[in-house]
Design a protein around this motif. Structure first.
Motif, PDB file in Angstrom:
ATOM      1  N   LEU A 137     -12.269   5.444  -2.539  1.00 38.31           N
ATOM      2  CA  LEU A 137     -11.155   4.836  -1.407  1.00 38.31           C
ATOM      3  C   LEU A 137      -9.562   4.864  -1.762  1.00 38.31           C
ATOM      4  O   LEU A 137      -8.712   5.033  -1.039  1.00 38.31           O
ATOM      5  CB  LEU A 137     -11.500   3.640  -0.637  1.00 38.31           C
ATOM      6  CG  LEU A 137     -11.245   3.298   0.706  1.00 38.31           C
ATOM      7  CD1 LEU A 137     -11.550   4.566   1.722  1.00 38.31           C
ATOM      8  CD2 LEU A 137     -12.249   2.059   1.112  1.00 38.31           C
ATOM      9  N   ALA A 138      -9.670   4.261  -2.896  1.00 41.47           N
ATOM     10  CA  ALA A 138      -8.092   3.972  -3.303  1.00 41.47           C
ATOM     11  C   ALA A 138      -7.510   5.346  -3.623  1.00 41.47           C
ATOM     12  O   ALA A 138      -6.209   5.604  -3.020  1.00 41.47           O
ATOM     13  CB  ALA A 138      -8.004   3.312  -4.696  1.00 41.47           C
ATOM     14  N   GLN A 139      -7.945   6.530  -3.905  1.00 41.67           N
ATOM     15  CA  GLN A 139      -7.424   7.721  -4.027  1.00 41.67           C
ATOM     16  C   GLN A 139      -7.204   8.184  -2.439  1.00 41.67           C
ATOM     17  O   GLN A 139      -6.248   9.121  -2.511  1.00 41.67           O
ATOM     18  CB  GLN A 139      -8.501   8.658  -4.888  1.00 41.67           C
ATOM     19  CG  GLN A 139      -7.767   9.903  -5.208  1.00 41.67           C
ATOM     20  CD  GLN A 139      -6.496   9.952  -5.895  1.00 41.67           C
ATOM     21  OE1 GLN A 139      -6.659   9.323  -7.152  1.00 41.67           O
ATOM     22  NE2 GLN A 139      -5.503  10.310  -5.296  1.00 41.67           N
ATOM     23  N   ARG A 140      -8.117   7.981  -1.622  1.00 43.29           N
ATOM     24  CA  ARG A 140      -7.889   8.559  -0.571  1.00 43.29           C
ATOM     25  C   ARG A 140      -6.575   8.061   0.107  1.00 43.29           C
ATOM     26  O   ARG A 140      -5.816   8.417   0.902  1.00 43.29           O
ATOM     27  CB  ARG A 140      -8.853   8.241   0.477  1.00 43.29           C
ATOM     28  CG  ARG A 140      -9.964   9.393   0.180  1.00 43.29           C
ATOM     29  CD  ARG A 140     -11.116   9.499   1.396  1.00 43.29           C
ATOM     30  NE  ARG A 140     -11.884   8.219   1.827  1.00 43.29           N
ATOM     31  CZ  ARG A 140     -13.064   7.844   1.158  1.00 43.29           C
ATOM     32  NH1 ARG A 140     -13.492   8.545   0.494  1.00 43.29           N
ATOM     33  NH2 ARG A 140     -13.731   6.663   1.508  1.00 43.29           N
ATOM     34  N   ILE A 173       0.743  -1.053  -0.039  1.00 46.85           N
ATOM     35  CA  ILE A 173       0.102   0.032  -0.065  1.00 46.85           C
ATOM     36  C   ILE A 173       0.926   1.220  -0.054  1.00 46.85           C
ATOM     37  O   ILE A 173       0.158   2.540  -0.007  1.00 46.85           O
ATOM     38  CB  ILE A 173      -1.076  -0.027   1.245  1.00 46.85           C
ATOM     39  CG1 ILE A 173      -0.176  -0.089   2.458  1.00 46.85           C
ATOM     40  CG2 ILE A 173      -2.078  -1.079   1.102  1.00 46.85           C
ATOM     41  CD1 ILE A 173      -0.971   0.071   3.772  1.00 46.85           C
ATOM     42  N   ASN A 174       2.123   1.089  -0.010  1.00 50.64           N
ATOM     43  CA  ASN A 174       3.083   2.486   0.143  1.00 50.64           C
ATOM     44  C   ASN A 174       3.636   2.534  -1.337  1.00 50.64           C
ATOM     45  O   ASN A 174       3.850   3.646  -1.607  1.00 50.64           O
ATOM     46  CB  ASN A 174       4.468   2.016   0.830  1.00 50.64           C
ATOM     47  CG  ASN A 174       3.992   2.484   2.402  1.00 50.64           C
ATOM     48  OD1 ASN A 174       3.433   3.287   2.918  1.00 50.64           O
ATOM     49  ND2 ASN A 174       4.883   1.645   3.168  1.00 50.64           N
ATOM     50  N   ARG A 202      -1.017   8.601   2.190  1.00 44.70           N
ATOM     51  CA  ARG A 202       0.774   8.304   1.853  1.00 44.70           C
ATOM     52  C   ARG A 202       1.261   9.640   1.430  1.00 44.70           C
ATOM     53  O   ARG A 202       2.501   9.666   1.649  1.00 44.70           O
ATOM     54  CB  ARG A 202       0.916   7.216   1.316  1.00 44.70           C
ATOM     55  CG  ARG A 202       0.723   7.036  -0.170  1.00 44.70           C
ATOM     56  CD  ARG A 202       0.720   5.836  -0.781  1.00 44.70           C
ATOM     57  NE  ARG A 202       1.019   5.856  -2.214  1.00 44.70           N
ATOM     58  CZ  ARG A 202       0.697   4.921  -3.021  1.00 44.70           C
ATOM     59  NH1 ARG A 202       0.282   3.931  -2.409  1.00 44.70           N
ATOM     60  NH2 ARG A 202       0.787   4.917  -4.435  1.00 44.70           N
ATOM     61  N   THR A 203       0.823  10.433   0.616  1.00 43.67           N
ATOM     62  CA  THR A 203       1.459  11.620  -0.094  1.00 43.67           C
ATOM     63  C   THR A 203       1.613  12.576   0.828  1.00 43.67           C
ATOM     64  O   THR A 203       2.620  13.156   1.192  1.00 43.67           O
ATOM     65  CB  THR A 203       0.731  11.933  -1.324  1.00 43.67           C
ATOM     66  OG1 THR A 203       0.764  10.909  -2.290  1.00 43.67           O
ATOM     67  CG2 THR A 203       1.326  13.385  -1.943  1.00 43.67           C
ATOM     68  N   ASN A 204       0.265  12.979   1.826  1.00 43.22           N
ATOM     69  CA  ASN A 204       0.442  13.909   2.845  1.00 43.22           C
ATOM     70  C   ASN A 204       1.181  13.506   3.903  1.00 43.22           C
ATOM     71  O   ASN A 204       1.754  14.271   4.794  1.00 43.22           O
ATOM     72  CB  ASN A 204      -0.780  14.539   2.814  1.00 43.22           C
ATOM     73  CG  ASN A 204      -1.412  15.030   1.692  1.00 43.22           C
ATOM     74  OD1 ASN A 204      -0.961  15.585   0.824  1.00 43.22           O
ATOM     75  ND2 ASN A 204      -2.831  14.751   1.649  1.00 43.22           N
TER      76      ASN A 204
END
Length: 212
Positions: free
Chosen positions: A171-174, A153-154, A179-181
Motif C-alpha cells: 500500500l505504501a508503494q501504491r 504523504i507528498n 503521487r508520481t503519476n
C-alpha cells in the motif's frame, strides 16, 4: 487683302506665337520616354517573415514561466510569503527569504524537495524537530502548528509510510506510485483515491498524515 491696324497685327502675331509654343510643348511631350513604375519584390522567403515573427512572439508568451506562492518561516532571514517560479525547490524558497539564519538546521530538511502552490516551508533551528517528528529526516519540510509529527504523504519515503497504522509495503508503494503519476496530493482526503484506501482506513490515517 485685309486692312489691319497695327494693334490688330500685334495681336495676331502674339496669338501665333502662343500657338507655336503650345504645339512645340505637345510635340516634345509625346517624344519624352514614358517612365514606368519599378516594383521591388522582397527576397524569397520574406513573405512569411511577419507570420514567423508573430509565431515566435506567441511562443514566447506561452512559454512565460508561471509562479507559485509559498510561505517561508522559521530560521530564515526574513519570513514571509513569496512568489517563486513553478518547479522551484525548498532551497529556492529559503533563498527568496534572504537565506537561512545562523541558527538554522538545514540538515534536518530536504532542500531538494519540489515546492507546490500554497506550501508552507518551516526551517527548524538546531535541536528542533522537523515536521515528521523525526529530527534529521531528509524528507520532511517543517510546518507550524498541528501538523508537527505528522507524515507528509507528498514526500514520505516507503519506510516512513509504513510507520502509519494499516500501511504495509504494498500500500505504501501504491501511495508513492499515485503521487508520481498523478501529481502531489492537494489535501489529505485525496489519499482515498489510492486503491486499497477507503473511508474506514482513511479515518484511521487522517490524524497522522498531512500534505504540503
Amino acid at each position: 487683302m485685309f486692312n489691319l491696324t497695327r494693334t490688330q497685327q500685334y495681336l495676331l502675331l502674339g496669338l501665333a506665337a502662343v500657338l507655336i509654343i503650345l504645339a512645340s510643348f505637345v510635340y516634345w511631350r509625346q517624344l519624352a520616354p514614358v517612365s514606368q513604375a519599378v516594383v521591388i519584390e522582397p527576397p524569397p522567403g520574406n513573405e512569411l517573415s511577419g507570420a514567423g515573427s508573430a509565431a515566435v512572439l506567441s511562443n514566447e508568451t506561452e512559454s512565460e514561466p508561471t509562479e507559485i506562492v509559498v510561505h517561508v518561516a522559521g530560521a530564515v532571514i526574513k519570513s514571509g510569503v513569496y512568489h517563486v517560479p513553478e518547479g522551484s525547490r525548498v532551497v529556492d524558497a529559503i533563498t527568496a527569504a534572504g537565506g537561512a539564519s545562523a541558527e538554522a538546521d538545514l540538515d534536518a530538511i530536504n532542500l531538494a524537495q519540489p515546492l507546490i502552490d500554497g506550501q508552507k516551508v518551516w526551517v527548524p533551528e538546531v535541536g528542533e524537530q522537523s515536521a515528521t517528528g523525526k529530527g534529521g529526516s531528509d524528507s520532511g519540510v517543517g510546518v507550524i502548528g498541528g501538523d508537527v509529527g505528522k507524515i507528509n504523504i507528498n514526500s514520505a519515503s516507503l519506510a516512513e509510510l509504513q510507520t502509519l497504522n494499516g500501511i504495509g509495503p504494498s500500500l505504501a508503494q501504491r501511495i508513492i506510485d499515485y503521487r508520481t503519476n498523478s501529481g502531489p496530493f492537494r489535501q489529505v482526503e485525496d489519499i482515498k483515491n489510492v486503491s486499497g484506501i477507503g473511508e474506514k482506513r482513511f479515518l484511521q490515517l487522517k490524524d497522522y498524515i498531512t500534505v504540503y
